[in-house]
Design a protein around this motif. Structure first.
Motif, short mmCIF file in Angstrom:
data_model
loop_
_atom_site.label_atom_id
_atom_site.label_comp_id
_atom_site.label_asym_id
_atom_site.label_seq_id
_atom_site.Cartn_x
_atom_site.Cartn_y
_atom_site.Cartn_z
N GLU A 216 -1.94 -16.25 11.60
CA GLU A 216 -2.14 -15.10 12.49
C GLU A 216 -0.86 -14.28 12.63
O GLU A 216 -0.89 -13.07 12.77
CB GLU A 216 -2.61 -15.58 13.87
CG GLU A 216 -4.07 -16.02 13.89
CD GLU A 216 -4.49 -16.56 15.26
OE1 GLU A 216 -3.67 -16.48 16.21
OE2 GLU A 216 -5.63 -17.05 15.38
N ASP B 265 -0.75 -11.73 9.98
CA ASP B 265 -1.60 -10.57 10.28
C ASP B 265 -0.92 -9.65 11.28
O ASP B 265 -1.01 -8.42 11.17
CB ASP B 265 -2.96 -11.05 10.83
CG ASP B 265 -3.73 -11.88 9.81
OD1 ASP B 265 -3.53 -11.64 8.60
OD2 ASP B 265 -4.52 -12.76 10.22
N ASP B 266 -0.23 -10.25 12.26
CA ASP B 266 0.49 -9.45 13.27
C ASP B 266 1.60 -8.63 12.61
O ASP B 266 1.83 -7.48 12.97
CB ASP B 266 1.10 -10.37 14.33
CG ASP B 266 0.03 -11.02 15.21
OD1 ASP B 266 -1.12 -10.51 15.22
OD2 ASP B 266 0.33 -12.04 15.85
N LYS C 32 0.13 -5.66 10.84
CA LYS C 32 -0.25 -4.63 11.81
C LYS C 32 0.97 -3.88 12.32
O LYS C 32 0.94 -2.66 12.51
CB LYS C 32 -0.99 -5.28 12.99
CG LYS C 32 -2.40 -5.75 12.64
CD LYS C 32 -3.03 -6.50 13.81
CE LYS C 32 -4.39 -7.07 13.43
NZ LYS C 32 -4.97 -7.89 14.52
N LYS C 33 2.05 -4.63 12.55
CA LYS C 33 3.29 -4.02 13.05
C LYS C 33 3.81 -3.00 12.04
O LYS C 33 4.19 -1.88 12.41
CB LYS C 33 4.34 -5.10 13.29
CG LYS C 33 5.65 -4.54 13.85
CD LYS C 33 6.77 -5.57 13.84
CE LYS C 33 6.62 -6.53 15.00
NZ LYS C 33 7.82 -7.39 15.15
#
Length: 906
Positions: A798, A801-802, A805-806
């Motif tokens: 996860e 994924d963060d 996105k960042k």
């Protein structure tokens, strides 16, 4: 001058070639001077270009390759001699094959079709010129690089001449002083009246009495005892006194250190011919027997899967298992040689059979399909690679345990590590460079071929069941434990002690001490050969010219290591076609050198040397004739021993490299970071490599390596830019303070690059987390515990994924949120400084790597530069020795690391 005079120096030799007469008429010298007048002495230069080049057209006389693949025999160095006699020289640690010569066909180097120079005529191409970066010089210097290096070389040679004279003067003074002392002592027993009166020396007008020979013996002061002798002479009191302390682990370590055999402190050790008194070992380790392929895996011939007899199938697997090695399987010589040997085995074993038992004769290589064999081997390799870490560890432990008895021997009561105790498995010979025998089948070595060398009182190791050893010897003059003859070149293979053993260390030590000894005589040798360059005697002039080339340009003498492998050439065996003369003083060397690698070099030589080479090439000499037809390596080396015992042509390479490095290090005054100091050392090493002509071909992977390093630097630059934007996030006013320009992204890091880099960072993070998860699961399984479920991995990913996105948000908004605990402008500023320091360090490393691409620093550092000089640099400038020597080299040069301090001088 008449034509008869013009041709006078040449006669027909017995070998059907042209051989020079024994003397050079003065008329020939004068004629040469008229043809190529000299404007004074031209100082010899350095290598102008770095070789080798890509293509070598050996069929045309104008190209300096090996034209006919054959060289007139000079006779084997081991003819009529036993293995013992052949190994009794100062090279006794080297295999006999190193002294043999074979004449083999040189193979033409194939054209690289993907080269960007593919449209340029190959013969017109030349190796790249030396760049300033290669020796650590600024490219914008006003002085031409070659001029700078030539001048530096001249200064180093002048320093060598001065040093040699100083050493001999000092030794002479010491010898005279010793002689005076002996004479003085011998006068002690003679009545004073009869002793010769010697005028007393004056110091500042005062008579100085230097000898106490007039003093009665009983009144003479007793000799002073050294501390060690005094302690040894003091009797140890027994009984009374303090009780002995209990021995600690630290005490034992100190004791072990004291008991270490520091053989380098006893230079006389190993000087005799007897190398050992007692020797025990357990023989050699044989490769496992061949295991046939599964029945479903077969060679396919002309579309039909065929069954091969066991020995033929084994040879087929040699080729089938290496289809991934394109450099070999795309080599026509490799394929031709393999198929010749393969069909020989097939003829002996009845060729192949189909599924119905019908005989199928394999006659054409291009109808053979080895892919099924390759795919099976690839699957086996993948299976082995996928084994859990614990299982890999267990397999390695079992292998180590089985081989443990063979890893060490007992040499004169001391445990010594054995080097290559494993017998080489059968396979296909690859060779180095353009070897004409590449692809030949290396046969399995049997115990019946192996001779063991062991002490008379030692237990002879048992041969494998059903076999016996060829012979058992007790050769105390040899340093080998086992030997056999391989079938490719008929070379002898030896099992020797490991590189870090006392015997190997002593061999290296003696090699470098011999080079140090040469510094006492180098000025006399150079003056002598410079004088003999004009000798009327042809043999003397050829010898002087050869020594000049060996000394100035580090040419190998010939008849040395590598000559048994293929048609390779050294200085003494140069042929007519191997050198091209370009007036007024340029010489182009072009020949197959050591390991069948093409040696190409353009050099400026002394005018007299240029004239001599022209005489040595004089018609009717032509292609195939020897340049130095009145010189052999053995006669050259015999002449050199007149200057000092054991001096051979190859000592010049070691001396020149070590002396050059010593002079460069002496002038160094370094400050800065460790990477900067390492670069300075490498720059000095690079100068040695260029001045001593230690070259290499640019590695195919070099450009990729440089590209990767540049990508890492760009990644750090990107991180600097992101950190600057974080400063704005913490304090928006900082942008006005520092100016908008400070926060701009580097122009070359465009949007496309940023997107690719971000994707790479995300992918890297994903792989790192996945690998860690798999490793932890393997450990749990090995410990008998329950493995983690895939859900755990999803939760860990996860964070990836963060991160994605960042990055997406940053690209959209142009803003970067500050990271870390309690971020402040000062903290972020400190992070930027650290990143910039890392960038600078990586830039230094990249420049260093780029400079090394065509220079063999390893060759200089390991084989020719005295390792004690590297140790001196390490200690003097506080750079860890690990930065220069790997673990293996630290073991090999343990004697050098422990024997000198920073004040030691070559």
């Amino acid at each position: 001058m008449s034509s008869s005079e013009d041709d006078a120096p040449l006669v027909k030799s017995k070998s059907n070639g042209v051989k020079s007469q024994d003397r050079i008429p003065k008329a020939v010298d004068r004629a040469m001077d008229r043809i190529n007048p000299s404007n004074g002495t031209v100082e010899p230069g350095i290598s102008i270009r770095m070789g080798p080049v890509e293509e070598m057209d050996i069929d045309q006389p104008v190209t300096n390759g090996n034209a006919n693949g054959k060289r007139k025999s000079r006779g084997s160095l081991t003819n009529g001699r036993t293995y013992k006699e052949a190994s009794s020289s100062d090279d006794d640690d080297k295999p006999l094959s190193k002294r043999r010569r074979t004449s083999q066909q040189a193979k033409q180097v194939q054209q690289d079709s993907e080269s960007e120079l593919s449209d340029v005529p190959l013969r017109a191409r030349k190796p790249p010129k030396v760049t300033p970066a290669q020796i650590g010089e600024d490219s914008d210097s006003d002085t031409p690089l070659t001029t700078k290096l030539v001048k530096e070389k001249q200064n180093i040679e002048k320093a060598a001449e001065k040093e040699a004279k100083a050493i001999r003067t000092k030794e002479k003074a010491t010898a005279n002083k010793r002689k005076s002392k002996v004479e003085s002592e011998s006068d002690d027993d003679v009545p004073l009246a009869k002793q010769k009166k010697q005028p007393a020396k004056k110091a500042n007008g005062v008579r100085k009495v230097e000898s106490d020979s007039d003093v009665p013996l009983r009144k003479k002061a007793p000799p002073k005892k050294t501390k060690a002798k005094a302690e040894a002479a003091t009797p140890v009191k027994k009984g009374k006194g303090k009780a002995k302390k209990e021995e600690t682990e630290e005490d034992r370590e100190v004791e072990d250190e004291e008991e270490e055999y520091r053989w380098w402190e006893d230079p006389t050790k190993g000087d005799g011919t007897k190398k050992w008194a007692t020797l025990e070992h357990n023989g050699v380790v044989f490769p496992p027997p061949y295991e046939p392929l599964p029945k479903r895996v077969k060679l396919v011939y002309d579309g039909v899967p065929v069954i091969l007899q066991k020995d033929a199938e084994e040879v087929a697997t040699f080729y089938g298992s290496m289809l991934h090695s394109t450099v070999n399987i795309e080599n026509p010589t490799f394929n031709k040689n393999f198929f010749e040997d393969f069909t020989t085995i097939l003829d002996k074993t009845g060729h192949a059979k189909d599924k119905d038992g019908n005989t199928i004769k394999i006659k054409k290589f291009d109808k053979c399909d080895f892919k099924p064999i390759f795919e099976w081997f690839e699957a086996e390799r993948a299976k082995k690679k996928a084994l859990p870490a614990a299982e890999k560890k267990a397999l390695k432990a079992a292998k180590d345990e089985a081989e443990a008895p063979y890893m060490f021997c007992t040499w004169d009561g001391r445990k010594q590590k054995v080097g290559n105790f494993r017998v080489e498995p059968p396979g296909l010979f690859r060779g180095r460079g353009e070897h004409p025998k590449t692809g030949r089948v290396k046969k399995r070595v049997l115990p019946e071929q192996i001779t063991l060398n062991i002490g008379k009182e030692a237990k002879v190791p048992d041969a494998p069941a059903g076999h016996r050893w060829k012979e058992i010897k007790h050769d105390q003059e040899g340093t080998w434990l086992a030997m056999w003859q391989e079938n490719i070149n008929g070379a002898y293979k030896y099992v020797m002690l490991a590189a870090n053993s006392d015997i190997k260390g002593q061999s290296d030590y003696k090699k470098f001490e011999k080079a140090r000894e040469l510094k006492k005589h180098i000025d006399r040798i150079r003056k002598d050969y410079e004088r003999e360059l004009k000798s009327e005697k042809m043999a003397d002039r050829q010898r002087a010219t050869a020594i000049y080339l060996i000394d100035k340009f580090a040419l190998r003498a010939g008849n040395e290591k590598g000559d048994d492998e293929a048609e390779t050439v050294g200085c003494c065996s140069l042929k007519y076609q191997h050198i091209t003369l370009k007036p007024p003083n340029k010489v182009v060397f072009d020949f197959l050198g050591k390991d069948s690698i093409r040696f190409y070099d353009e050099v400026d030589v002394d005018a007299q040397v240029f004239k001599n080479l022209k005489i040595f090439k004089k018609p009717p000499k032509t292609e195939g004739d020897d340049i130095f037809d009145r010189l052999t390596t053995s006669s050259l080396n015999k002449h050199l021993t007149n200057y000092m015992p054991g001096l051979t042509a190859k000592v010049f390479r070691t001396y020149n490299a070590s002396w050059t490095m010593a002079r460069l290090l002496k002038d160094m005054k370094l400050e800065g970071t460790i990477p900067e100091k390492v670069k300075e050392y490498n720059d000095a090493n690079r100068k040695v490599a260029i001045l001593c002509n230690h070259k290499r071909t640019v590695a195919a992977s070099h450009a990729i390596s440089i590209e990767k390093m540049q990508e890492k630097i760009n990644g750090l630059r990107y991180q600097v830019w992101r950190t600057k934007l974080m400063m704005i996030d913490v304090d928006p006013k900082i942008k006005k303070k520092k100016g908008a320009e400070y926060f701009e992204r580097p122009a070359d890091l465009d949007d496309e690059w940023v997107k690719q880099h971000q994707d790479a960072l995300v992918d890297e993070q994903r792989q790192k987390i996945t690998k860690k998860f798999e490793k932890e699961n393997e450990k749990l399984k090995a410990d008998g515990e329950k493995e983690m479920k895939p859900k755990e991995l999803d939760e860990r990913l996860e964070i990836v994924d963060d991160l994605a996105k960042k990055f997406k948000k940053e690209n959209k908004t142009g803003k970067v949120e500050a990271e870390g605990k309690g971020p402040t402008v000062d903290k972020l500023d400190g992070n930027i400084d650290k990143l910039i320091q890392r960038i600078e360090t990586m830039k230094v490393q990249m420049e260093d790597k780029e400079g090394n691409k065509e220079v063999a620093l390893g060759t200089s550092k390991i084989n020719y530069i005295d390792p004690r000089l590297t140790v001196v640099f390490s200690k003097k400038f506080n750079v860890p020795i690990e930065r220069f020597f790997s673990k293996t080299l630290r073991e090999k040069f343990d004697w050098a690391i422990k024997s000198v301090d920073e004040d030691w001088d070559f």
